[in-house]
Design a protein around this motif. Structure first.
Motif, PDB file in Angstrom:
ATOM      1  N   GLY A 184       0.783  -1.226   0.000  1.00 51.99           N
ATOM      2  CA  GLY A 184       0.000   0.000   0.000  1.00 51.99           C
ATOM      3  C   GLY A 184       0.815   1.275   0.000  1.00 51.99           C
ATOM      4  N   ASP A 185       2.109   1.174   0.276  1.00 54.61           N
ATOM      5  CA  ASP A 185       3.001   2.341   0.233  1.00 54.61           C
ATOM      6  C   ASP A 185       3.670   2.501  -1.129  1.00 54.61           C
ATOM      7  OD1 ASP A 185       2.843   2.838   3.144  1.00 54.61           O
ATOM      8  OD2 ASP A 185       4.099   1.046   3.332  1.00 54.61           O
ATOM      9  N   GLU A 186       3.995   1.390  -1.761  1.00 53.70           N
ATOM     10  CA  GLU A 186       4.960   1.416  -2.861  1.00 53.70           C
ATOM     11  C   GLU A 186       4.440   2.082  -4.125  1.00 53.70           C
ATOM     12  OE1 GLU A 186       6.940  -2.406  -0.744  1.00 53.70           O
ATOM     13  OE2 GLU A 186       5.566  -2.682  -2.442  1.00 53.70           O
ATOM     14  N   ALA A 187       3.151   1.965  -4.411  1.00 55.75           N
ATOM     15  CA  ALA A 187       2.620   2.635  -5.600  1.00 55.75           C
ATOM     16  C   ALA A 187       2.790   4.139  -5.474  1.00 55.75           C
ATOM     17  CB  ALA A 187       1.147   2.274  -5.796  1.00 55.75           C
ATOM     18  N   VAL A 188       2.558   4.681  -4.282  1.00 59.46           N
ATOM     19  CA  VAL A 188       2.720   6.120  -4.045  1.00 59.46           C
ATOM     20  C   VAL A 188       4.191   6.504  -4.133  1.00 59.46           C
ATOM     21  CG1 VAL A 188       2.425   7.969  -2.345  1.00 59.46           C
ATOM     22  CG2 VAL A 188       0.623   6.264  -2.666  1.00 59.46           C
ATOM     23  N   VAL A 189       5.051   5.707  -3.527  1.00 58.20           N
ATOM     24  CA  VAL A 189       6.502   5.985  -3.561  1.00 58.20           C
ATOM     25  C   VAL A 189       7.007   6.019  -5.004  1.00 58.20           C
ATOM     26  CG1 VAL A 189       8.756   4.954  -3.035  1.00 58.20           C
ATOM     27  CG2 VAL A 189       7.006   5.133  -1.257  1.00 58.20           C
ATOM     28  N   ILE A 190       6.587   5.061  -5.805  1.00 60.93           N
ATOM     29  CA  ILE A 190       7.056   4.983  -7.193  1.00 60.93           C
ATOM     30  C   ILE A 190       6.546   6.175  -8.002  1.00 60.93           C
ATOM     31  CG2 ILE A 190       6.851   3.641  -9.329  1.00 60.93           C
ATOM     32  CD1 ILE A 190       6.860   1.116  -7.507  1.00 60.93           C
ATOM     33  N   ALA A 191       5.272   6.527  -7.822  1.00 61.64           N
ATOM     34  CA  ALA A 191       4.724   7.684  -8.540  1.00 61.64           C
ATOM     35  C   ALA A 191       5.412   8.966  -8.113  1.00 61.64           C
ATOM     36  CB  ALA A 191       3.218   7.777  -8.296  1.00 61.64           C
ATOM     37  N   ASP A 248       9.890  -5.354  -9.927  1.00 62.06           N
ATOM     38  CA  ASP A 248       8.992  -5.436 -11.088  1.00 62.06           C
ATOM     39  C   ASP A 248       8.075  -4.224 -11.160  1.00 62.06           C
ATOM     40  OD1 ASP A 248      10.100  -7.844 -11.809  1.00 62.06           O
ATOM     41  OD2 ASP A 248       8.504  -9.074 -10.924  1.00 62.06           O
ATOM     42  N   ALA A 249       7.597  -3.748 -10.006  1.00 65.37           N
ATOM     43  CA  ALA A 249       6.704  -2.585  -9.993  1.00 65.37           C
ATOM     44  C   ALA A 249       7.424  -1.328 -10.480  1.00 65.37           C
ATOM     45  CB  ALA A 249       6.141  -2.374  -8.589  1.00 65.37           C
ATOM     46  N   LEU A 250       8.680  -1.164 -10.077  1.00 66.85           N
ATOM     47  CA  LEU A 250       9.458  -0.012 -10.546  1.00 66.85           C
ATOM     48  C   LEU A 250       9.657  -0.072 -12.060  1.00 66.85           C
ATOM     49  CD1 LEU A 250      12.066   0.052  -7.661  1.00 66.85           C
ATOM     50  CD2 LEU A 250      10.738   2.060  -8.364  1.00 66.85           C
ATOM     51  N   LYS A 251      10.014  -1.236 -12.559  1.00 68.07           N
ATOM     52  CA  LYS A 251      10.241  -1.381 -14.006  1.00 68.07           C
ATOM     53  C   LYS A 251       8.943  -1.186 -14.780  1.00 68.07           C
ATOM     54  CE  LYS A 251      14.235  -4.472 -13.516  1.00 68.07           C
ATOM     55  NZ  LYS A 251      14.756  -5.848 -13.711  1.00 68.07           N
ATOM     56  N   ALA A 305       0.030   2.489   3.736  1.00 69.26           N
ATOM     57  CA  ALA A 305      -0.638   1.193   3.874  1.00 69.26           C
ATOM     58  C   ALA A 305      -1.318   1.150   5.241  1.00 69.26           C
ATOM     59  CB  ALA A 305       0.383   0.068   3.752  1.00 69.26           C
ATOM     60  N   PRO A 306      -2.404   0.404   5.376  1.00 63.94           N
ATOM     61  CA  PRO A 306      -3.135   0.348   6.655  1.00 63.94           C
ATOM     62  C   PRO A 306      -2.468  -0.574   7.661  1.00 63.94           C
ATOM     63  CG  PRO A 306      -4.234  -1.022   5.041  1.00 63.94           C
ATOM     64  CD  PRO A 306      -3.103  -0.351   4.303  1.00 63.94           C
ATOM     65  N   VAL A 307      -1.233  -0.250   8.019  1.00 66.27           N
ATOM     66  CA  VAL A 307      -0.430  -1.103   8.900  1.00 66.27           C
ATOM     67  C   VAL A 307      -0.248  -0.475  10.274  1.00 66.27           C
ATOM     68  CG1 VAL A 307       1.879  -2.129   9.199  1.00 66.27           C
ATOM     69  CG2 VAL A 307       0.753  -2.204   6.966  1.00 66.27           C
ATOM     70  N   GLY A 308      -0.235   0.837  10.354  1.00 63.29           N
ATOM     71  CA  GLY A 308      -0.030   1.521  11.622  1.00 63.29           C
ATOM     72  C   GLY A 308       1.314   2.191  11.756  1.00 63.29           C
ATOM     73  N   GLY A 309       2.148   2.109  10.698  1.00 61.71           N
ATOM     74  CA  GLY A 309       3.424   2.805  10.710  1.00 61.71           C
ATOM     75  C   GLY A 309       4.536   2.033  11.379  1.00 61.71           C
ATOM     76  N   HIS A 310       5.766   2.443  11.052  1.00 60.24           N
ATOM     77  CA  HIS A 310       6.951   1.841  11.658  1.00 60.24           C
ATOM     78  C   HIS A 310       7.761   2.917  12.375  1.00 60.24           C
ATOM     79  CE1 HIS A 310       6.096  -2.041  10.049  1.00 60.24           C
ATOM     80  NE2 HIS A 310       6.040  -1.590   8.807  1.00 60.24           N
TER      81      HIS A 310
END
Length: 422
Positions: free
Chosen positions: A245-252, A281-284, A332-337
């Protein structure tokens, strides 16, 4: 017999019956890459290291964040009692690998045995701890009961229980009250957690969050020097402990950043390193050239626009190299790190709105102007382009250092428990 005690007896009998299938379960996990083939016996009560001479403090945690809070506590105890030896246990490969790079002097690591009477007794017979310290969200009733039965003092530290966790435990309230009631000391992070323990019939003391007192993550000076030379002044930012849930935003956001700064370099460190090929793969797929980083953490020459971390234990390297870090699990709905890790290493902190796991830490950082919330790719890219982002670094380090006093106070309580037994 009280209902809680009867439930404990039933649990113990069930775990004893499951012991014969434990090796099969571990072999299944091994086939999925979730166990260390050289150390699998530790989970069956067969330690792979000798017990050291002298008094031994046994500390246990499961999550990476909880495990990495223990080295600082071990050092605080040994600063007062240098003769103390420390055993740190965990259950997952990820936490063991993260700890390997951050192990304090006088400590060693083992995997916690499965919660079956036979394995618990073998573990305790070998290690004979003088004090048992749990920094854990879950309970292991057999191990806790066996420890208590031997007269070994038990402490639960850095406790946290949110409303959802309380609701999950409420139907078995008497069971959990019986388990937690065996601890001589329960120290929790906040008043809300203390109230939730009280709702289970258990008294807890608010001692503060010990994660904020963790040592800075381990450095890799040689790899860092090589990477600084390879970057040659190029900007590097880090997406740390990310989830899908984080990575699509990070890549964009990185695509947008590259339009303003074509030399910018992104490092993505997924929370689960096994997901590295998926992130690659998502980055590419987004049109960003990317590679999987080498095991030693060295960037290629020249570095590309994006790279993915595929192993644990390197976060101290990347936080030191990055100008800014987006701390994952927060879009992402994880609660953070844990935001204290970048704060201690002079890395500006960005995060999403889902930070319930570290709500007080983020509130303190925001009160000091030391963190920035983002909600989408546009706001993340905008924050990364903001020249004032560096102004967050000094106040973040100051906020992250506040936990030292709580850590020293908890260390004093634990030593008092140890001395009372002597």
């Amino acid at each position: 017999m009280p209902a809680g005690g009867a439930l404990l007896v039933g649990y113990r009998l069930a775990m004893r019956a499951l012991a014969p299938v434990a090796p099969w379960v571990l072999r299944r996990r091994l086939a999925r890459g979730k166990e260390d083939p050289e150390r699998m016996g530790e989970k069956l009560g067969r330690p792979s290291l000798p017990r050291p001479e002298g008094p031994l403090v046994w500390m246990h945690a499961v999550g990476v964040g909880e495990v990495l809070a223990l080295p600082a506590l071990a050092e605080a105890l040994r600063a007062r009692r240098p003769e103390l030896e420390v055993l740190i246990t965990s259950t997952s490969l990820t936490s063991a690998r993260a700890l390997a790079a951050n192990m304090p002097e006088g400590a060693r690591h083992q995997f916690l045995p499965l919660d079956c009477p036979r394995f618990a007794r073998a573990f305790l017979d070998h290690w004979r701890p003088d004090l048992s310290v749990w920094a854990e969200r879950d309970v292991w009733p057999v191990l806790i009961g066996e420890t208590r039965a031997r007269g070994i003092p038990l402490a639960l530290i850095n406790g946290r229980m949110n409303a959802a966790s309380l609701r999950a435990k409420a139907p078995a309230r008497r069971f959990f009250a019986a388990v937690y009631g065996q601890f001589d000391h329960i120290g929790v992070q906040d008043a809300g957690t203390a109230a939730h323990f009280a709702a289970l019939g258990v008294r807890a003391q608010v001692t503060g969050a010990l994660k904020t007192a963790a040592r800075p993550l381990a450095d890799f000076p040689q790899a860092r020097a090589i990477n600084v030379a390879a970057l040659a002044g190029r900007r590097l930012w880090l997406a740390a402990s990310t989830h899908p849930g984080d990575e699509a935003v990070v890549i964009a956001a990185h695509k947008a950043l590259l339009q303003h700064d074509p030399e910018a370099c992104l490092i993505v460190a997924p929370r689960l390193p096994a997901r590295a090929p998926e992130v690659l793969d998502a980055l590419k797929a987004a049109g960003i050239a990317a590679t999987l980083l080498s095991e030693d953490g060295r960037l290629p020459r020249p570095p590309g626009p994006a790279h993915v971390v595929g192993r644990v234990g390197q976060m101290g390297l990347w936080y030191r190299l990055a100008d800014a870090a987006f701390v994952g699990g927060s879009l992402a709905p994880v609660g953070g790190h844990n935001p204290n890790e970048p704060a201690l290493l002079d890395c500006a902190i960005l995060h999403g709105p889902n930070v319930a796991n570290f709500a007080e830490d983020y509130a303190a950082l925001h009160a000091a102007g030391a963190a920035r919330e983002v909600r989408d790719a546009e706001s993340l890219a905008e924050a990364l382009r903001d020249s004032s982002l560096a102004a967050q670094i000094a106040p973040a380090r100051a906020v992250a250092g506040r936990g030292a006093q709580a850590l020293q106070a908890e260390a004093a309580r634990l030593l008092a428990m140890l001395e009372a037994r002597a």
